[in-house]
Motif scaffolding. Structure first.
Motif: not given
Length: 198
Positions: A77, A79, A99-100, A118, A122-123
């Protein structure tokens, strides 16, 4: 426990973020780097769950680092935590597999909440504007950048003139190419002339 790596060229920010995450007792910061090159020079432990990275850093920028990581690591992941809040950056982050894309102005509790969400799939990206009619397809800043591109100016020259980073100019350029569904700067200018943006 969420095993985390932080990459940011500001040492104090790295240390501060580490304290925020560690205090939640849900994160373990396993490594910190002050450059993208430093991260890429060391294999990422497969037990690492989360990478938090800035965009603008000396040498390789965050986007280039993510592109390289995604070639061999699809599960991590990622970010992006940045001072930039332009739509072009958010779109670029989504395109390359982050992812974010989050702002450094977030308060710590909101940041922690989003990071945990995340991890669970979730994004989070800044709102992406829906397509609009011709002249409204591009933002005012994008049109400003495009006018300078059409005059043959480089990203560095445009950055100096508009007092923004060349990286921002490149992100705007990529975003405009995507919005107008063309392949390069030459086609971008032609399409903009054709539909009346320039």
């Amino acid at each position: 426990m969420i095993n985390t790596i932080i990459v940011d060229d500001h040492v104090l920010f790295c240390d501060g973020l580490e304290r925020v995450l560690t205090d939640t007792r849900q994160f373990r910061v396993v490594n910190k780097f002050n450059s993208g090159k430093g991260l890429l020079n060391k294999p990422i432990d497969p037990n690492v769950n989360l990478l938090i990275i800035d965009i603008e850093m000396p040498g390789l920028n965050g986007f280039d680092v993510i592109k390289r990581l995604r070639l061999k690591n699809k599960q991590l992941k990622i970010v992006i935590l940045s001072m930039h809040e332009e739509e072009a950056f958010s779109n670029e982050a989504s395109t390359i597999g982050a992812n974010a894309f989050l702002s450094k102005t977030l308060d710590s509790s909101t940041l922690v909440d989003i990071l945990i969400r995340t991890i669970h799939g979730e994004t989070f990206f800044l709102p992406q504007l829906p397509p609009k009619e011709n002249s409204n397809l591009l933002s005012d800043r994008e049109v400003e950048v495009l006018r300078l591109i059409s005059k043959g100016k480089t990203s560095k020259e445009i950055g100096i003139e508009l007092n923004i980073s060349p990286l921002t100019i490149k992100a705007h350029r990529r975003n405009m190419i995507k919005k107008l569904q063309v392949n390069n700067s030459t086609e971008l200018i032609s399409k903009a002339l054709e539909i009346g943006i320039l």
